[in-house]
Scaffold this motif. Structure first.
Motif, short mmCIF file in Angstrom:
data_model
loop_
_atom_site.label_atom_id
_atom_site.label_comp_id
_atom_site.label_asym_id
_atom_site.label_seq_id
_atom_site.Cartn_x
_atom_site.Cartn_y
_atom_site.Cartn_z
N VAL A 3 0.63 -1.07 0.01
CA VAL A 3 0.03 -0.01 0.08
C VAL A 3 1.00 1.28 -0.05
O VAL A 3 2.03 1.41 0.39
CB VAL A 3 -0.93 -0.19 1.09
N ALA A 4 0.51 2.34 -0.80
CA ALA A 4 1.29 3.73 -0.80
C ALA A 4 0.29 4.83 -0.13
O ALA A 4 -1.05 4.59 -0.29
CB ALA A 4 1.61 3.90 -2.10
N PHE A 5 0.90 5.95 0.40
CA PHE A 5 -0.08 6.90 0.90
C PHE A 5 0.52 7.86 0.21
O PHE A 5 1.83 8.36 0.27
CB PHE A 5 0.08 7.00 2.48
N VAL A 6 -0.45 8.69 -0.49
CA VAL A 6 0.16 9.96 -1.33
C VAL A 6 -0.92 11.06 -0.69
O VAL A 6 -1.72 10.77 -0.34
CB VAL A 6 0.03 9.54 -2.76
N GLY A 7 -0.55 12.37 -1.50
CA GLY A 7 -1.41 13.43 -1.19
C GLY A 7 -0.80 14.55 -1.41
O GLY A 7 0.55 14.81 -1.47
N THR A 178 -3.55 2.33 -3.57
CA THR A 178 -2.88 3.43 -3.09
C THR A 178 -3.73 4.35 -2.53
O THR A 178 -5.08 4.86 -2.93
CB THR A 178 -2.43 4.21 -4.23
N PHE A 179 -3.50 4.84 -1.02
CA PHE A 179 -4.37 5.82 -0.51
C PHE A 179 -3.83 7.23 -0.75
O PHE A 179 -2.95 7.70 -0.52
CB PHE A 179 -4.43 5.41 1.00
N LEU A 180 -4.91 7.98 -1.13
CA LEU A 180 -4.67 9.47 -1.49
C LEU A 180 -5.22 10.14 -0.26
O LEU A 180 -6.60 10.15 0.16
CB LEU A 180 -5.35 9.97 -2.52
N VAL A 181 -4.59 10.94 0.50
CA VAL A 181 -4.88 11.38 1.87
C VAL A 181 -5.30 13.09 1.32
O VAL A 181 -4.34 13.73 0.75
CB VAL A 181 -3.75 11.45 2.85
N CYS A 182 -6.57 13.28 1.67
CA CYS A 182 -7.34 14.35 1.03
C CYS A 182 -7.80 15.22 2.58
O CYS A 182 -8.51 14.69 2.91
CB CYS A 182 -8.37 14.09 0.16
N GLU A 183 -7.46 16.58 2.28
CA GLU A 183 -8.09 17.47 3.35
C GLU A 183 -9.46 18.00 2.57
O GLU A 183 -9.64 18.01 1.46
CB GLU A 183 -7.41 18.49 3.61
N PRO A 184 -10.41 18.47 3.61
CA PRO A 184 -11.53 18.98 3.01
C PRO A 184 -11.41 20.34 2.40
O PRO A 184 -12.04 21.42 2.96
CB PRO A 184 -12.57 18.84 4.07
N ARG A 186 -10.50 22.82 -1.45
CA ARG A 186 -10.38 22.76 -2.86
C ARG A 186 -8.87 22.42 -3.23
O ARG A 186 -8.83 21.59 -4.24
CB ARG A 186 -10.70 24.13 -3.56
N ARG A 187 -7.87 22.82 -2.78
CA ARG A 187 -6.58 22.47 -3.27
C ARG A 187 -6.29 21.19 -2.97
O ARG A 187 -5.86 20.45 -4.05
CB ARG A 187 -5.58 23.07 -2.45
N SER A 188 -6.60 20.45 -1.80
CA SER A 188 -6.47 19.09 -1.71
C SER A 188 -7.19 18.02 -2.64
O SER A 188 -6.68 17.24 -3.18
CB SER A 188 -6.70 18.59 -0.07
N VAL A 189 -8.72 18.62 -3.11
CA VAL A 189 -9.30 17.90 -3.80
C VAL A 189 -8.73 17.96 -5.04
O VAL A 189 -8.83 16.91 -5.97
CB VAL A 189 -10.80 18.43 -3.78
N GLY A 190 -8.39 19.28 -5.47
CA GLY A 190 -7.70 19.51 -6.77
C GLY A 190 -6.41 18.50 -7.11
O GLY A 190 -6.43 17.97 -8.16
N TYR A 221 -18.63 17.30 2.30
CA TYR A 221 -17.77 17.94 1.17
C TYR A 221 -16.95 16.98 0.57
O TYR A 221 -16.98 16.91 -0.84
CB TYR A 221 -16.91 19.26 2.04
N LEU A 222 -16.09 16.32 1.54
CA LEU A 222 -15.31 15.18 0.72
C LEU A 222 -15.94 14.27 0.14
O LEU A 222 -15.65 13.78 -1.07
CB LEU A 222 -14.46 14.39 1.74
N ALA A 223 -17.23 13.72 0.48
CA ALA A 223 -18.25 12.61 0.05
C ALA A 223 -18.52 13.36 -1.25
O ALA A 223 -18.77 12.44 -2.28
CB ALA A 223 -19.14 12.31 1.05
N SER A 224 -18.96 14.54 -1.42
CA SER A 224 -19.58 15.36 -2.67
C SER A 224 -18.59 15.38 -3.62
O SER A 224 -18.85 15.34 -5.03
CB SER A 224 -20.17 16.36 -2.15
#
Length: 320
Positions: A3-7, A178-184, A186-190, A221-224
């Motif tokens: 497994v990888a962690f990216v973000g 691969t797990f992408l770690v995402c904050e709630p 716009r930049r992180s979702v981008g 927000y993340l779910a959407s």
């Protein structure tokens, strides 16, 4: 499973990688962690002191030994000098297990906390500045993963470089999930959208871990934005914050809600299943790209000849 962690930088991927590794180890699962991030912070995130982390060996420092050991008596590779980061294993190659005694691990891997062994790509040195790319260091990690056979309930956890920079080498193809770690934000979702686009092109399996989620609005927000890719969300953790200030990082102190999310991530990984034929095919495809980049001359031809078309790695091959 690998497994990888990216973000995005600062999203908390190193923290998430360390928590995943520590939780898996706490359940008795064999864990090998690899730090392939330009900021080499995984050792401390796992619980090593800064002094101990500074004294750890690196994989690139022992690249000659690694190549020679992995080459074994593979007749397609006349010398270790001819191996590159994408060289796939073939008949005669030595395959590594997650936990075993071998010269590679003896030289370049250390148990930094109980149950978690760690290998490092290493940090930039003064001699590298302005003349070298960090991916020259992650090549040692990629070569190791090409030859690493993991069995059921064994985990290889890799902390990757930030954002889509992970696609600058073939390392991104080496994972079951691969797990992408995402904050709630716009930049992180981008970053997620950019990474997901590249991932689809190469058939990379991607899942999203929401991090620094403060309330239901953040979670919604993340779910959407990421849809079914979202497998869990992590809020602020007093235990993690205390660890960042120097307190013990014993996973036993982690909040129950966070532990439940980590177990959900592990279940998502386990549900993928192993596909050794695809794993080898992806390695061969990336190696062919490198061979083609070197042209039709002797260098490119020699790399193409390293491919063993009938070889598929896996636990059964290791036990032969």
């Amino acid at each position: 499973m690998k497994v990888a962690f990216v973000g995005k930088g600062g999203s908390g991927k190193t923290t998430c990688a360390s928590l995943f590794a520590l939780r898996a180890a706490a359940t008795g699962a064999p864990v090998l962690a690899l730090d392939a991030d330009i900021n080499q912070n995984l050792a401390v995130a796992l619980g090593a002191t800064e002094a101990d982390a500074a004294g750890l060996p690196t994989l690139p420092a022992h690249l000659g030994l690694i190549k020679e050991w992995l080459r074994g008596d593979n007749p397609r590779i006349p010398s270790a000098d001819q191996m590159i980061k994408t060289t796939p294993p073939g008949r005669g190659s030595r395959l590594l297990r997650v936990i075993e005694d071998n010269p590679v691990y003896d030289a370049a891997v250390r148990e930094v906390v109980p149950g978690v062994r760690l290998g490092l790509a290493g940090a930039f040195e003064d001699a590298d500045l302005g003349v070298a790319c960090f991916h020259a260091k992650t090549g040692a990690v990629e070569l190791l993963l090409n030859h690493l056979v993991d069995g059921p309930d064994e985990y290889v956890v890799v902390d990757m470089t930030a954002g889509a920079d992970a696609f600058a080498s073939g390392l991104f193809t080496r994972f079951d999930l691969t797990f992408l770690v995402c904050e709630p934000t716009r930049r992180s979702v981008g970053v997620y959208r950019q990474y997901a686009g590249y991932a689809r092109e190469f058939g990379v399996r991607l899942a999203v871990v929401g991090n620094k989620v403060e309330d239901a609005a953040d979670a919604d927000y993340l779910a959407s934005e990421v849809g079914d890719d979202l497998v869990g969300v992590l809020g602020r953790s007093a235990h993690v914050r205390a660890g960042d200030r120097g307190a013990p990082r014993d996973i036993a102190g982690l909040e129950a809600g966070h532990v439940a999310v980590l177990d959900d991530l592990r279940a998502a990984v386990d549900a993928v299943g192993k596909d050794w034929e695809r794993y080898q095919a992806d390695a061969v495809a990336m190696h062919r790209r490198n061979a083609a980049a070197r042209g039709d001359g002797p260098a490119g031809s020699a790399l193409a000849e390293q491919i063993d078309p009938d070889f598929v790695p896996g636990p059964a091959v290791v036990t032969l």
